[in-house]
Design a protein around this motif. Structure first.
Motif, PDB file in Angstrom:
ATOM      1  N   GLU A  28       0.758  -1.266   0.079  1.00  7.44           N
ATOM      2  CA  GLU A  28      -0.115   0.046   0.050  1.00  7.44           C
ATOM      3  C   GLU A  28       0.844   1.633   0.042  1.00  7.44           C
ATOM      4  O   GLU A  28       0.446   2.395  -0.906  1.00  7.44           O
ATOM      5  N   SER A  64       4.987  -1.253   3.497  1.00  6.52           N
ATOM      6  CA  SER A  64       3.236  -1.981   4.089  1.00  6.52           C
ATOM      7  C   SER A  64       2.593  -2.304   3.391  1.00  6.52           C
ATOM      8  O   SER A  64       2.033  -1.596   2.636  1.00  6.52           O
ATOM      9  N   SER A  65       1.707  -3.664   3.539  1.00  6.61           N
ATOM     10  CA  SER A  65       0.648  -4.218   3.190  1.00  6.61           C
ATOM     11  C   SER A  65      -0.576  -3.295   3.478  1.00  6.61           C
ATOM     12  O   SER A  65      -0.904  -2.646   4.058  1.00  6.61           O
ATOM     13  N   ARG A  67      -3.400  -4.529   4.425  1.00  3.35           N
ATOM     14  CA  ARG A  67      -3.608  -4.481   5.433  1.00  3.35           C
ATOM     15  C   ARG A  67      -3.239  -4.295   6.903  1.00  3.35           C
ATOM     16  O   ARG A  67      -3.896  -3.828   7.862  1.00  3.35           O
ATOM     17  N   THR A  68      -1.699  -3.648   6.392  1.00  2.00           N
ATOM     18  CA  THR A  68      -1.500  -2.931   7.677  1.00  2.00           C
ATOM     19  C   THR A  68      -0.666  -1.646   7.541  1.00  2.00           C
ATOM     20  O   THR A  68       0.107  -0.886   8.772  1.00  2.00           O
ATOM     21  N   ALA A  69      -0.792  -0.741   6.353  1.00  3.64           N
ATOM     22  CA  ALA A  69      -0.275   0.743   5.988  1.00  3.64           C
ATOM     23  C   ALA A  69      -1.241   1.446   7.000  1.00  3.64           C
ATOM     24  O   ALA A  69      -0.467   2.138   7.621  1.00  3.64           O
ATOM     25  N   LYS A  70      -2.583   0.955   7.786  1.00  2.00           N
ATOM     26  CA  LYS A  70      -3.318   1.477   8.293  1.00  2.00           C
ATOM     27  C   LYS A  70      -2.638   2.010   9.902  1.00  2.00           C
ATOM     28  O   LYS A  70      -3.019   2.924  10.387  1.00  2.00           O
ATOM     29  N   PHE A  71      -1.495   1.562  10.296  1.00  5.61           N
ATOM     30  CA  PHE A  71      -0.912   1.512  11.581  1.00  5.61           C
ATOM     31  C   PHE A  71       0.319   2.102  11.106  1.00  5.61           C
ATOM     32  O   PHE A  71       0.809   1.966  12.639  1.00  5.61           O
ATOM     33  N   HIS A  72       0.357   1.857  10.729  1.00  8.84           N
ATOM     34  CA  HIS A  72       2.451   3.010  10.716  1.00  8.84           C
ATOM     35  C   HIS A  72       2.124   4.005   8.961  1.00  8.84           C
ATOM     36  O   HIS A  72       1.902   3.171   7.807  1.00  8.84           O
ATOM     37  N   ARG A  73       2.905   4.931   9.220  1.00 13.60           N
ATOM     38  CA  ARG A  73       2.580   5.689   8.654  1.00 13.60           C
ATOM     39  C   ARG A  73       4.324   6.360   8.270  1.00 13.60           C
ATOM     40  O   ARG A  73       4.947   6.402   9.323  1.00 13.60           O
TER      41      ARG A  73
END
Length: 100
Positions: A28, A64-65, A67-73
């Motif tokens: 992502e 980040s995939s 699925r995980t992009a929302k947890f790390h910028r």
């Protein structure tokens, strides 16, 4: 930074061509680095060592995939550390002929 290195980031606001690459590699958001590799091949006796051709490019991704992009910028600091890592890896590849 090596004058032959390029570094960047891809996020949801990136140009369409970069977004297509993100979709193709399943990320992502990602940071990327592209650097020249100047290492050639070495012969010692009949044994050829070194598999990286001079003029090749090192291409490195970290991301980040979906699925995980929302947890790390990725922060500016993350991008700076990534650039440092990429340039160190390029230097190791360029100097690996010393260990061959």
């Amino acid at each position: 930074m090596d004058a032959c290195s390029e570094v960047g980031r891809c996020d949801p606001s990136a140009p369409p061509a970069l977004r297509r690459l993100a979709d193709a590699i399943g990320l992502e958001e990602f940071l990327w680095l592209s650097s020249n590799v100047r290492r050639g091949n070495v012969r010692r006796g009949n044994v050829r060592r070194g598999s990286v051709r001079s003029g090749s490019r090192l291409l490195l991704f970290a991301g980040s995939s979906p699925r995980t992009a929302k947890f790390h910028r990725f922060s500016e600091e993350d991008q700076n550390h990534f650039m440092l890592l990429g340039n160190h890896l390029a230097a190791l590849v360029n100097n690996s002929i010393l260990a061959a």
